[in-house]
Design a protein around this motif. Structure first.
Motif, PDB file in Angstrom:
ATOM      1  N   PRO A 278       0.848  -1.194   0.000  1.00  0.00           N
ATOM      2  CA  PRO A 278       0.000   0.000   0.000  1.00  0.00           C
ATOM      3  C   PRO A 278       0.885   1.247   0.000  1.00  0.00           C
ATOM      4  N   THR A 279       0.463   2.304  -0.686  1.00  0.00           N
ATOM      5  CA  THR A 279       1.257   3.528  -0.754  1.00  0.00           C
ATOM      6  C   THR A 279       1.561   4.018   0.657  1.00  0.00           C
ATOM      7  N   THR A 280       2.853   4.265   0.926  1.00  0.00           N
ATOM      8  CA  THR A 280       3.303   4.563   2.281  1.00  0.00           C
ATOM      9  C   THR A 280       4.203   5.790   2.280  1.00  0.00           C
ATOM     10  N   GLY A 281       4.065   6.637   3.308  1.00  0.00           N
ATOM     11  CA  GLY A 281       4.896   7.825   3.432  1.00  0.00           C
ATOM     12  C   GLY A 281       5.641   7.836   4.750  1.00  0.00           C
ATOM     13  N   PHE A 282       6.812   8.479   4.746  1.00  0.00           N
ATOM     14  CA  PHE A 282       7.621   8.586   5.958  1.00  0.00           C
ATOM     15  C   PHE A 282       8.300   9.948   5.954  1.00  0.00           C
ATOM     16  N   ALA A 283       8.210  10.667   7.051  1.00  0.00           N
ATOM     17  CA  ALA A 283       8.842  11.987   7.133  1.00  0.00           C
ATOM     18  C   ALA A 283       9.306  12.236   8.556  1.00  0.00           C
ATOM     19  N   ASN A 284      10.264  13.144   8.691  1.00  0.00           N
ATOM     20  CA  ASN A 284      10.812  13.454  10.015  1.00  0.00           C
ATOM     21  C   ASN A 284      10.193  14.704  10.612  1.00  0.00           C
ATOM     22  N   SER A 285       9.883  15.684   9.758  1.00  0.00           N
ATOM     23  CA  SER A 285       9.416  16.978  10.252  1.00  0.00           C
ATOM     24  C   SER A 285       7.891  17.110  10.172  1.00  0.00           C
ATOM     25  N   PRO A 286       7.257  17.702  11.199  1.00  0.00           N
ATOM     26  CA  PRO A 286       5.810  17.952  11.161  1.00  0.00           C
ATOM     27  C   PRO A 286       5.409  18.932  10.056  1.00  0.00           C
ATOM     28  N   LEU A 287       6.394  19.689   9.515  1.00  0.00           N
ATOM     29  CA  LEU A 287       6.099  20.663   8.471  1.00  0.00           C
ATOM     30  C   LEU A 287       5.602  19.999   7.193  1.00  0.00           C
ATOM     31  N   GLU A 288       5.926  18.714   7.004  1.00  0.00           N
ATOM     32  CA  GLU A 288       5.528  18.001   5.786  1.00  0.00           C
ATOM     33  C   GLU A 288       4.210  17.244   5.947  1.00  0.00           C
ATOM     34  N   SER A 325      -3.836  15.750  13.370  1.00  0.00           N
ATOM     35  CA  SER A 325      -3.736  15.720  14.831  1.00  0.00           C
ATOM     36  C   SER A 325      -2.903  14.531  15.307  1.00  0.00           C
ATOM     37  N   VAL A 326      -3.154  13.348  14.732  1.00  0.00           N
ATOM     38  CA  VAL A 326      -2.440  12.137  15.148  1.00  0.00           C
ATOM     39  C   VAL A 326      -0.966  12.223  14.758  1.00  0.00           C
ATOM     40  N   ILE A 327      -0.702  12.624  13.501  1.00  0.00           N
ATOM     41  CA  ILE A 327       0.684  12.708  13.023  1.00  0.00           C
ATOM     42  C   ILE A 327       1.484  13.700  13.858  1.00  0.00           C
ATOM     43  N   ASN A 328       0.927  14.876  14.097  1.00  0.00           N
ATOM     44  CA  ASN A 328       1.644  15.904  14.856  1.00  0.00           C
ATOM     45  C   ASN A 328       1.836  15.505  16.317  1.00  0.00           C
ATOM     46  N   ALA A 329       0.866  14.747  16.865  1.00  0.00           N
ATOM     47  CA  ALA A 329       0.994  14.283  18.255  1.00  0.00           C
ATOM     48  C   ALA A 329       2.172  13.311  18.380  1.00  0.00           C
ATOM     49  N   PHE A 330       2.278  12.390  17.416  1.00  0.00           N
ATOM     50  CA  PHE A 330       3.403  11.458  17.435  1.00  0.00           C
ATOM     51  C   PHE A 330       4.726  12.184  17.233  1.00  0.00           C
ATOM     52  N   LYS A 331       4.737  13.152  16.303  1.00  0.00           N
ATOM     53  CA  LYS A 331       5.961  13.880  16.007  1.00  0.00           C
ATOM     54  C   LYS A 331       6.428  14.717  17.200  1.00  0.00           C
ATOM     55  N   SER A 332       5.469  15.205  18.004  1.00  0.00           N
ATOM     56  CA  SER A 332       5.813  16.050  19.148  1.00  0.00           C
ATOM     57  C   SER A 332       6.592  15.295  20.221  1.00  0.00           C
ATOM     58  N   VAL A 333       6.472  13.951  20.212  1.00  0.00           N
ATOM     59  CA  VAL A 333       7.236  13.150  21.178  1.00  0.00           C
ATOM     60  C   VAL A 333       8.361  12.379  20.466  1.00  0.00           C
ATOM     61  N   ASN A 334       8.725  12.881  19.269  1.00  0.00           N
ATOM     62  CA  ASN A 334       9.835  12.315  18.481  1.00  0.00           C
ATOM     63  C   ASN A 334       9.643  10.835  18.138  1.00  0.00           C
ATOM     64  N   ALA A 335       8.399  10.427  17.927  1.00  0.00           N
ATOM     65  CA  ALA A 335       8.125   9.038  17.541  1.00  0.00           C
ATOM     66  C   ALA A 335       8.202   8.905  16.026  1.00  0.00           C
ATOM     67  N   ASN A 336       8.835   7.862  15.552  1.00  0.00           N
ATOM     68  CA  ASN A 336       8.911   7.601  14.118  1.00  0.00           C
ATOM     69  C   ASN A 336       7.638   6.889  13.659  1.00  0.00           C
TER      70      ASN A 336
END
Length: 476
Positions: A278-288, A325-336
């Motif tokens: 399935p099409t999958t994305g991965f990013a480090n920064s919440p800006l994306e 909301s979910v993506i930014n919440a995970f990113k705020s605690v540095n979760a990959n």
């Protein structure tokens, strides 16, 4: 009133003449409604325009070498709840039961009873109006002599390899681990359960070791079957690597287990081998975040924690706002995290293919229970036999090979784009797939190890005789 009824104990010997089963030991259980007989390699077929089923049976407990091939007219299918609470759909046949010289026709369900104490369970439906049970007694109708059993079954010798095999896992009571231990013992091997937490190692250039509990050295095993739960991946893989250092064969290597547990790397590896996911994305920064959502086709979408175990750390975001909301919440605690398209047309179903030695030995379709959340992964529900397509079989075999796994559970989802690969599991569970397919998967894992040592023995023999031939002189 009772004169015409057969009085039996809680355990009795019986036979099924129509099936060609001369002796089989039965557990008499009036608490069980349905009767069941041990069956593997079950396959329905048509005979003279009618539905029949063929199956194999090991009629004697702890003897997998004695195998009978049976066939019977199919009565139908029935969902049965096992003593462990697992529901499975079983084939139902009808055949003549002979017990203590009395005969009548009974209905029997076909299921794998390797983990049970008896190859046959006689339930109350088969006994109604014909049998009285004295639960304090056993074998009221007699016991056949061991000589007569050996004569009719012509016992084969258990494998002469007699290997010392360790199951490296965390829970000895888990169905999968118990089945593997039993399958190995049935084939004449010396089986040992090794608790991962109770193993420790000595790293040394000349005398590396693995020790257990009170200092017992574990360097004398022929083979190890790693069954490592996700939370023990790091330490379990380290132990597997140490066994490999000692020259001990491991059914799945430490490197293969490690890469299969790295969600991102395993997906990249599978894609590099030409397998569709399935099409999958991965990013480090919440800006994306916004572009990440668009990239996988927008909501609904799946958010997966890279460090999460199967079924945990997975969120279905049904709207764009929820996804952000979910993506930014995970990113705020540095979760990959991974962001993945949601395959709506799969309708809560996926396919688990069990691969051993480059072959799909069994496959099931898993379906979520009504109202259960499912996000491109298996979270429970029901399992049933499924006929997979040649393309799906090819995907499963190719995926296991790409991950370098001898044993793998390959999960596939059917989408409008065709079958897509979801995940490759290096320690797949056996209970659901053995229960649904009645295929002896634990036995096939043990046979895979046997093949390695049979090949080694054959190579040694050839090498030995070749070198002997060179040293011989002809006598004219």
């Amino acid at each position: 009133m009772f004169a015409d009824k057969v009085i039996v104990g809680s355990e009795e010997w019986c036979s099924f003449p129509e099936l060609g089963i001369p002796y089989i030991k039965a557990r008499v259980d009036s608490g069980a409604k349905t009767s069941a007989i041990h069956a593997i390699n079950i396959s329905p077929f048509l005979k003279d325009g009618e539905s029949w089923v063929k199956f194999d049976i090991n009629p004697i407990q702890n003897n997998v070498q004695t195998l009978l091939h049976c066939e019977a007219k199919l009565v139908g299918k029935r969902v049965v709840k096992s003593s462990s609470g697992f529901r499975e759909q079983r084939y139902v046949i009808s055949s003549v039961l002979n017990i203590g010289g009395s005969q009548w026709t009974v209905e029997i369900t076909l299921t794998n009873r390797d983990s049970m104490g008896f190859r046959m369970l006689l339930g109350r439906e088969a006994m109604s109006g014909r049998v009285l049970v004295d639960p304090e007694q056993k074998y009221l109708l007699g016991i056949p002599s061991s000589d007569s059993i050996k004569e009719v079954y012509k016992f084969s010798q258990v494998t002469s390899l007699g290997l010392r095999i360790g199951v490296l896992a965390s829970n000895p009571e888990l169905y999968s681990n118990k089945r593997i231990m039993e399958a190995g013992e049935m084939r004449g091997h010396d089986m040992h359960f090794l608790n991962i937490k109770e193993c420790y190692m000595k790293l040394d250039a000349t005398t590396p070791q693995i020790r257990y509990r009170d200092g017992r050295i574990l360097n004398d095993f022929d083979a190890i079957i790693p069954r490592i739960r996700p939370s023990m991946t790091f330490y379990g893989s380290a132990l597997t690597r140490q066994f490999e250092t000692l020259g001990i064969y491991c059914l799945n290597s430490a490197a293969a287990i490690t890469q299969s547990r790295d969600k991102l790397y395993s997906l990249q590896l599978l894609l590099n081998h030409g397998l569709e996911i399935p099409t999958t994305g991965f990013a480090n920064s919440p800006l994306e975040t916004n572009d990440l959502i668009k990239m996988v086709g927008g909501p609904p979408l799946i958010v997966k924690l890279l460090e999460g175990t199967q079924g945990k750390g997975v969120v279905l975001a049904e709207t764009k706002k929820a996804a952000e909301s979910v993506i930014n919440a995970f990113k705020s605690v540095n979760a990959n995290i991974l962001v993945q398209e949601f395959i709506k047309e799969a309708n809560g179903k996926d396919i688990r293919c069990f691969v051993v030695d480059g072959k799909v030995v069994a496959a099931i379709q898993r379906e979520a229970l009504p109202g259960e959340f499912r996000a491109n992964i298996h979270l429970g529900g029901t399992a049933s036999v499924v006929k997979i397509t040649p393309q799906e079989k090819k995907i499963a075999i190719k995926a296991a090979k790409a991950m370098d796994l001898k044993v793998a559970g390959v999960d596939i989802i059917r989408s409008s784009k065709g079958p897509l690969l979801l995940e490759v599991n290096s320690s797949p569970g056996l209970e659901g797939i053995e229960g649904a397919t009645n295929f002896d998967i634990a036995g096939s894992m043990i046979k895979s190890i046997e093949k390695v040592f049979e090949t080694k023995n054959s190579q040694w023999t050839k090498k030995h005789f070749k070198s002997t031939d060179k040293n011989e002189t002809s006598e004219d």
